[in-house]
Design an enzyme around this catalytic site. Structure first.
Site, PDB file in Angstrom:
ATOM      1  N   GLY A 245       6.827   4.293  10.172  1.00  0.00           N
ATOM      2  CA  GLY A 245       7.702   4.375   9.010  1.00  0.00           C
ATOM      3  C   GLY A 245       8.781   5.416   9.207  1.00  0.00           C
ATOM      4  O   GLY A 245       9.193   6.103   8.261  1.00  0.00           O
ATOM      5  N   GLY A 246       9.274   5.521  10.429  1.00  0.00           N
ATOM      6  CA  GLY A 246      10.189   6.599  10.807  1.00  0.00           C
ATOM      7  C   GLY A 246      11.647   6.349  10.512  1.00  0.00           C
ATOM      8  O   GLY A 246      12.511   7.060  11.050  1.00  0.00           O
ATOM      9  N   ASP A 270       9.086   0.716  11.907  1.00  0.00           N
ATOM     10  CA  ASP A 270       9.440   0.571  10.496  1.00  0.00           C
ATOM     11  C   ASP A 270       9.578  -0.926  10.227  1.00  0.00           C
ATOM     12  O   ASP A 270       9.441  -1.744  11.138  1.00  0.00           O
ATOM     13  CB  ASP A 270      10.729   1.332  10.147  1.00  0.00           C
ATOM     14  CG  ASP A 270      10.691   1.869   8.719  1.00  0.00           C
ATOM     15  OD1 ASP A 270      10.444   1.063   7.787  1.00  0.00           O
ATOM     16  OD2 ASP A 270      10.909   3.077   8.508  1.00  0.00           O
ATOM     17  N   HIS A 312       3.162  10.392   0.620  1.00  0.00           N
ATOM     18  CA  HIS A 312       3.478  10.836  -0.743  1.00  0.00           C
ATOM     19  C   HIS A 312       4.185   9.742  -1.556  1.00  0.00           C
ATOM     20  O   HIS A 312       4.333   9.878  -2.771  1.00  0.00           O
ATOM     21  CB  HIS A 312       4.291  12.130  -0.734  1.00  0.00           C
ATOM     22  CG  HIS A 312       5.711  11.996  -0.299  1.00  0.00           C
ATOM     23  ND1 HIS A 312       6.648  13.000  -0.526  1.00  0.00           N
ATOM     24  CD2 HIS A 312       6.384  11.010   0.354  1.00  0.00           C
ATOM     25  CE1 HIS A 312       7.819  12.625  -0.038  1.00  0.00           C
ATOM     26  NE2 HIS A 312       7.681  11.424   0.498  1.00  0.00           N
TER      27      HIS A 312
END
Length: 404
Positions: A245-246, A270, A312
């Site tokens: 997910g960079g 990603d 998060h």
């Protein structure tokens, strides 16, 4: 030494960011400054600031951006102090009274600095002719760092969705959001996730991408946090680091710059539509790979997998699913999972930590977590935290995880 009461305003004006050699001291002073304002204000002062000054401020900043005021001011005058008349020449298509109202509110909310002096023209008779407005770092940053992307994000979707939180909480009987039927964005949009919602509205995903680039520039190089981690491969054919997910690869490019001689492959993962925009990583020898972290990890047995500000975004239920998919790829005694995310203080969280916590509510019912919370999520999955590396400059911590 604290001056007499009459000298306190001048004493406060003498303090600025360059007063501090430690960023921790600067942050602590900001906190005390906010507390001082609260102690000085009446209840009406505080209510007016929150309910009137701040919403008006966002409207003024966005209008100034739409007018091109900040960009023109920087391009033609480098943000130097200018009178209202001089600023009006930069945006003649804006009514002067409207511009004055914008400037006054930006100054009163400390987004512009006021400089007073003597009139410079024979015809200068109005009070505003004696006042000059100077850019603050915040206003300058709207253009130079593209903090305009954060302003746009807030007004386009973040604030509208957050304002739906009270009825949303009522609808779920005031449970903590997360899980099926407990996503405020789906409640607001009629069933769309935040990512689907951004894709549906033209240009919104681009705003989010700009914001990620801007925050990356502000945050700087966080690879210092991995210096204490054993990240070594025997050969260049092994996979050293997978950035899951960079986005467009900022972290991996920073890693390559910091450790140019590190053996092993670097892989950026990603969603396919994001990976397509990350062609710049190839000049650093970084491989691109489309991947959805809600599916089993396709790269098995890498030395390390990085999740930077990913978890998060999601509720506890979704975080467990993501971690299970990462766990399936770990090689016992060899692989590491590196979670770069906030580790919120248990007893005395900072404003930036609690602010991010509420913003993350609109992204998949996410949240910021304390160390105790992280351990309660990770431990039952058959994983263990071996280290937490904390940065003195940033609120993030690097949580090093291995198979238990």
């Amino acid at each position: 030494m604290i001056p007499p009461a009459s000298g306190i305003p001048n004493f406060l004006r003498s303090i600025n960011s360059s007063t501090f050699t430690s960023d921790l001291d600067r942050q602590a002073t900001i906190r005390e400054a906010h507390a001082l304002v609260s102690r000085l204000e009446t209840a009406w002062d505080t209510s007016s600031r929150i309910c009137m000054a701040y919403p008006g401020l966002l409207a003024c900043v966005k209008t100034a951006l739409d007018l091109g005021l900040f960009r023109s001011w920087l391009d033609k005058n480098d943000g130097a102090p200018l009178t209202a008349d001089e600023l009006h020449t930069l945006v003649p298509h804006c009514d002067k009274m409207l511009l004055l109202r914008i400037l006054r509110h930006l100054a009163n909310t400390n987004c512009l600095w006021l400089r007073t002096g003597t009139a410079t023209t024979e015809n200068a008779s109005d009070e505003e002719d004696l006042v000059r407005y100077e850019m603050t770092p915040y206003v300058r940053g709207q253009v130079e760092i593209d903090l305009a992307s954060q302003t746009e994000k807030t007004l386009l979707w973040a604030l509208p969705i957050m304002m739906s939180l009270p009825p949303f909480f009522k609808s779920i009987n005031y449970e903590n959001p997360g899980g099926e039927g407990k996503d405020v964005t789906k409640y607001f949009t009629g069933g769309l996730s935040i990512w689907e919602y951004l894709q549906q509205n033209e240009g919104w995903a681009d705003v989010f991408g700009r914001l990620m680039k801007a925050t990356g520039r502000l945050r700087g190089d966080l690879t210092e946090l991995v210096e204490g981690v054993d990240l070594t491969c025997e050969s260049d054919s092994e996979v050293l680091l997978v950035d899951v997910g960079g986005n467009v690869g900022h972290d991996l490019m920073d890693f390559r710059r910091r450790f140019p001689n590190a053996h092993g492959r670097l892989i950026l993962q990603d969603l396919p539509h994001v990976i397509e925009t990350a062609s710049q990583v190839e000049q650093f020898g970084i491989e691109r790979m489309g991947y959805d972290f809600f599916t089993p990890q396709t790269v098995q047995g890498a030395k390390a997998y990085l999740l930077h500000n990913i978890l998060h975004d999601w509720s506890d239920e979704d975080v467990k699913k993501i971690l299970q998919n990462m766990k399936s790829a770990l090689k016992r005694g060899y692989s590491k999972l590196l979670i770069l995310d906030m580790v919120v203080s248990e007893t005395d969280p900072e404003l930036r930590e609690t602010s991010f916590d509420w913003v993350m509510t609109i992204y998949g019912s996410g949240m910021e977590r304390t160390e105790k919370h992280w351990r309660s999520l990770i431990g039952p999955l058959g994983l263990k935290i071996t280290n937490i590396w904390r940065s003195p400059k940033f609120p993030e911590g690097l949580i090093e995880v291995e198979l238990a």
